[in-house]
Design a protein around this motif. Structure first.
Motif, PDB file in Angstrom:
ATOM      1  N   GLU A  49       0.883  -1.271  -0.142  1.00 23.33           N
ATOM      2  CA  GLU A  49       0.231   0.140   0.054  1.00 23.33           C
ATOM      3  C   GLU A  49       1.130   1.113   0.002  1.00 23.33           C
ATOM      4  OE1 GLU A  49      -3.849   0.870   0.145  1.00 23.33           O
ATOM      5  OE2 GLU A  49      -3.656  -0.907   1.504  1.00 23.33           O
ATOM      6  N   SER A  62       2.445   4.787   0.825  1.00 22.06           N
ATOM      7  CA  SER A  62       2.213   5.547   2.047  1.00 22.06           C
ATOM      8  C   SER A  62       3.035   6.860   1.813  1.00 22.06           C
ATOM      9  CB  SER A  62       2.996   5.012   3.110  1.00 22.06           C
ATOM     10  OG  SER A  62       4.314   4.725   3.164  1.00 22.06           O
ATOM     11  N   ASP A  63       3.310   7.894   2.733  1.00 23.64           N
ATOM     12  CA  ASP A  63       4.161   9.202   2.490  1.00 23.64           C
ATOM     13  C   ASP A  63       5.515   8.791   2.302  1.00 23.64           C
ATOM     14  OD1 ASP A  63       1.624  10.068   3.072  1.00 23.64           O
ATOM     15  OD2 ASP A  63       2.079  10.717   5.210  1.00 23.64           O
ATOM     16  N   THR A 106      11.593   2.287   1.821  1.00 20.67           N
ATOM     17  CA  THR A 106      11.040   1.175   2.665  1.00 20.67           C
ATOM     18  C   THR A 106      11.473  -0.145   2.331  1.00 20.67           C
ATOM     19  OG1 THR A 106       8.980   2.459   2.670  1.00 20.67           O
ATOM     20  CG2 THR A 106       8.727   0.296   3.718  1.00 20.67           C
ATOM     21  N   GLU A 130       2.169  -1.507   5.819  1.00 22.77           N
ATOM     22  CA  GLU A 130       1.733  -1.389   4.415  1.00 22.77           C
ATOM     23  C   GLU A 130       1.757  -2.583   3.497  1.00 22.77           C
ATOM     24  OE1 GLU A 130       4.489  -0.161   6.116  1.00 22.77           O
ATOM     25  OE2 GLU A 130       5.551   1.222   4.860  1.00 22.77           O
TER      26      GLU A 130
END
Lengths: 84, 84
Positions: free
Chosen positions: A48, A50-51, A57, B33
């Motif tokens: 998903e 994200s910011d 990540t 996430e």
């Protein structure tokens, strides 16, 4: 949703007994043209957005969990997941 | 010399407990996430060209040894190996 394809491979200098076993099996099956086999992992992650930049990540996840960077290299590519 | 990159992945309908374990670990590390993880194999073969088309040989090796086609899919690409 983003799809991330991660390849984790053994470093060049690290022995790969699993690859050697597969090569020997292929030779036993008369595929003598096979010179070398190296075996790694292939992971597909569904993430998903994200910011935080997804590359950052994923790099962190690889360093911390997905790859053992002492003996393994990793590469990944990010693409838009196809919705079904 | 040809380099063949083979991806062996579990079919969509087959459960992937190893992938689920990695997903749970990532969640435990606060990467919430991550929606899904699927784990497969990645093989690199170094093959001496012969008279037979290499695609045909590799397909046969995948069907007979490298993949279990009941539960796994495979894909491969052939490229010229970089000489060192």
């Amino acid at each position: 949703m983003m799809k991330v394809k991660v390849h984790v491979t053994l470093r060049e200098s690290v022995l790969d007994p699993q690859g050697t076993a597969v090569k020997n099996s292929l030779h036993a099956m008369n595929y003598h043209e096979v010179q070398d086999v190296r075996i790694g992992k292939y992971l597909e992650l569904l993430i998903e957005p994200s910011d935080r930049p997804i590359e950052e990540t994923v790099k962190e996840m690889c360093e911390k969990l997905l790859a053992n960077t002492v003996i393994e290299n990793y590469e990944f590519e990010v693409e838009e997941a196809v919705t079904q």
